[in-house]
Design an enzyme around this catalytic site. Structure first.
Site, short mmCIF file in Angstrom:
data_model
loop_
_atom_site.label_atom_id
_atom_site.label_comp_id
_atom_site.label_asym_id
_atom_site.label_seq_id
_atom_site.Cartn_x
_atom_site.Cartn_y
_atom_site.Cartn_z
N ASP A 348 -12.90 -68.15 -12.19
CA ASP A 348 -13.04 -67.99 -13.63
C ASP A 348 -12.02 -66.96 -14.13
O ASP A 348 -11.85 -65.89 -13.53
CB ASP A 348 -14.46 -67.53 -13.94
CG ASP A 348 -14.72 -67.41 -15.42
OD1 ASP A 348 -14.60 -68.42 -16.12
OD2 ASP A 348 -15.03 -66.29 -15.88
N GLU A 377 -8.61 -70.73 -13.83
CA GLU A 377 -8.09 -70.71 -15.19
C GLU A 377 -6.89 -69.76 -15.23
O GLU A 377 -7.03 -68.56 -14.97
CB GLU A 377 -9.16 -70.22 -16.16
CG GLU A 377 -10.34 -71.16 -16.30
CD GLU A 377 -11.40 -70.59 -17.22
OE1 GLU A 377 -11.67 -71.22 -18.25
OE2 GLU A 377 -11.95 -69.52 -16.90
#
Length: 665
Positions: A348, A377
């Site tokens: 994340d 990400e």
């Protein structure tokens, strides 16, 4: 005393030689670094060793309890300080399944009782650690657990799911709704007789299941299972422990471990690899976080004024570059990989982490198993004091070792920008998105036929190899694909929206790179227009299994596309050089009509030449075919590798808002 006050006095900026870039240096640089791999709690029947790193503590107290909550301490033990800031004690008897806390005294103040940051088992709500015999948590034949085969990362097709969403619908036919064991159930069916849960995922044909955070998180009260609480889980509490609300008994620390392992084992037995979504970029609550109970301030980044920096948008960001934070992250993923047999990790807000740490993580994991897949990400949710040149953002992906990031260029090229929900994308007839889609088709690598000036976000290639790009149209964040298309095309009838939806993931599943699908996209999943549904009820988030019957043709189309990709290696070439040699775009002369040919048995494909035609226009388009006889394997309605029909050289009529795949042998 507030730690930010101390920092505001002594924090300063200096120049580091590393990469020749300015970097923050603060008061924690003189903290000792412990290199041993034995922090935490080590159990044997004869004794249990407790070790924690608390470098500035004046005292550390260990308390043992019978239960994970309530009741007084059975015993209180003062730990002994050793080298490098490590405190230790040994209990010379069998204390299996006893619970424990540590409490640090620092600067004359007692910090909170908490588990250690390395805790591997906890009681209800994760407030006390548990002494666990991990071997006793293994399901039958765990040692013989075998991962499904994987040759290349570009062979991966990811299915992102939330543990609760996949099974909690009353029509799921799944007994253990919202639980690890629910995902391990086979033979489950909807009232209409359609496969649900694990059997559905297996029927769809994906290769990897991506689990939204399943470590112990902070936002769900495990003592109230009937309350129907919901969260995505991006608020870490105990990083090395499975979340208790997904277990059948959150009070017994063994149960969640056993059931998580059983789930992984069952997924492997059914041909699916397992990826865990990990959130090392921030913690849910600085004051109560376990990090802050052992080395206050150390594990977090700070602004020059001493305040906590916030590149995550969650009030803090973990300082991955700090030696003991880096050590923790590496040892944590290694633990999950070894103890739980995991096959991949999705980071994340990976752009918050420094490149060095991410490379050390990747290198360490790939020494254990070179097929473990690492991705994340490639962005942040705000500014960070760590210079961008040192962080694992999308533009730096070529500096990362065998890691991938999401292509927001293709995602928003297909459906429209995330910042303007009314903006249309390629599948809705926006011809200004053609180059963004072409950029995604070649997996973000350098390609002479892409006009980077017209790509929506990145004005140049950012991937050096196709396995560095996650190709997708939607994920748990923001609106589902079907909802997003409804919002940007409010007057479109459902039949047109379905065509747009199918075209979007037809592009994903025929493009180079690594394919990624949001769970339920194959059923035209809706969250009733709610985008950020992280804490919304099941009625918004659950997968409605009745939609599999209602949209059976859509499911069959997705299933056919996945089979097409798996059966034809030309769609998953492993090297940029091969893509640029074998994949050539054809100038159609029509905005919104993209065509490319993959030639000469690319990547060992049995088809000699493949033609992919993508029509984002709302009208049919005619396209002149290259010479020879071509077989249509996919059109707007059907996937049939044996051939829908054959066509000779000349014009072919391509239906509006559709994808066609043709081949010649």
């Amino acid at each position: 005393m507030k730690y930010s006050k101390t920092l505001s006095i002594i924090l300063f900026i200096t120049m580091l030689k590393t990469a020749g870039v300015a970097q923050l240096v603060g008061p924690f640089d003189n903290y000792p670094v412990y290199t041993g791999k034995d922090l935490g709690v080590k159990y044997t029947p004869a004794k249990t060793v407790f070790k924690v790193w608390a470098p500035k503590a004046s005292a550390v107290t260990l308390r043992l309890y019978d239960a994970g909550d309530g009741g007084g301490a059975l015993s209180t033990i003062n730990m002994v300080k050793g080298n490098k800031g490590v405190w230790k004690t040994v209990v010379d008897k069998d204390i299996k399944n006893k619970y424990y806390t540590f409490q640090v005294m620092q600067e004359g103040k007692r910090l909170l009782e908490s588990p250690d940051i390395y805790a591997k088992a906890v009681g209800v709500n994760g407030k006390r650690g548990m002494v666990v015999d991990l071997a006793s948590t293994n399901p039958k034949n765990w040692r013989n657990d075998k991962k499904p085969a994987l040759k290349n990362f570009t062979d991966i097709i990811i299915y992102e799911l939330h543990m609760r969403d996949i099974s909690v619908d009353p029509n799921s036919g799944i007994q253990h709704k919202g639980k690890y064991l629910g995902l391990a159930e086979t033979g489950t069916k909807s009232p209409d007789g359609e496969a649900t849960g694990l059997d559905h995922i297996k029927e769809l044909g994906v290769t990897h299941v991506h689990l939204l955070p399943c470590f112990d998180f902070n936002s769900v009260d495990e003592t109230k299972p009937a309350a129907g609480q919901y969260n995505w889980g991006y608020d870490p509490l105990n990083y090395n422990v499975p979340e208790g609300s997904y277990s059948s008994d959150p009070y017994d620390g063994n149960v969640r471990i056993k059931e998580f392992k059983k789930m992984v084992q069952t997924l492997h037995q059914n041909g699916l690899r397992v990826i865990l979504d990990v959130v090392y970029n921030h913690t849910s609550d600085i004051d109560h976080a376990n990090f802050s109970q052992f080395a206050p301030g150390y594990f977090y980044r700070h602004n020059p004024d001493g305040s906590y920096s916030n590149a995550t948008g969650c009030g803090n960001e973990v300082a991955s570059e700090m030696p003991m934070a880096r050590k923790f992250m590496i040892e944590s993923v290694v633990y999950w990989a070894k103890e739980y047999h995991l096959d991949g990790f999705r980071f994340d807000l990976m752009g918050v982490h420094d490149i060095k740490t991410m490379n050390m993580i990747s290198d360490t994991l790939h020494k254990i198993d070179p097929t473990i897949f690492v991705y994340g990400e490639g962005w942040t949710a705000g500014n960070s004091p760590m210079p961008e040149a040192l962080r694992a953002v999308k533009k730096n992906v070529s500096k990362l070792h065998e890691q991938a990031v999401f292509s927001d260029d293709l995602r928003d090229g297909l459906k429209g920008g995330w910042g303007d929900l009314k903006e249309k994308g390629f599948v809705s007839g926006n011809t200004k998105m053609d180059e963004s889609v072409k950029f995604g088709i070649v997996a973000s690598i350098p390609n002479p036929q892409v006009n980077y000036d017209l790509v929506n976000y990145d004005k140049g290639p950012w991937a050096s190899e196709p396995y560095e790009t996650i190709t997708y149209a939607s994920c748990h964040d923001d609106n589902t694909l079907f909802d997003r298309l409804k919002i940007s095309n409010p007057n479109a009838p459902e039949a047109e929206l379905i065509k747009m939806d199918k075209l979007a993931n037809a592009v994903v599943l025929t493009s180079q790179g690594i394919s990624f699908l949001h769970s339920g996209a194959e059923l035209l999943r809706t969250k009733q227009g709610v985008a950020n549904s992280f804490n919304k009820p099941d009625s918004i988030n659950q997968i409605d299994w009745s939609r599999k019957t209602k949209y059976k043709a859509v499911f069959a189309y997705y299933k056919g596309l996945i089979a097409l990709r798996k059966n034809h290696p030309a769609f998953r070439m492993p090297f940029a050089k091969m893509i640029n040699e074998r994949l050539k775009f054809v100038n159609t002369g029509v905005p919104g009509l993209i065509c490319y040919q993959i030639s000469n048995h690319a990547n060992g494909d049995k088809w000699k030449n493949i033609l992919v035609i993508l029509n984002g226009n709302k009208a049919n388009q005619a396209l002149k075919l290259p010479g020879g006889v071509w077989t249509i394997a996919a059109d707007e309605n059907t996937i049939n590798e044996a051939g829908i029909k054959t066509v000779a050289a000349g014009n072919i009529d391509i239906a509006s808002t559709s994808a066609y795949v043709l081949y010649s042998k």
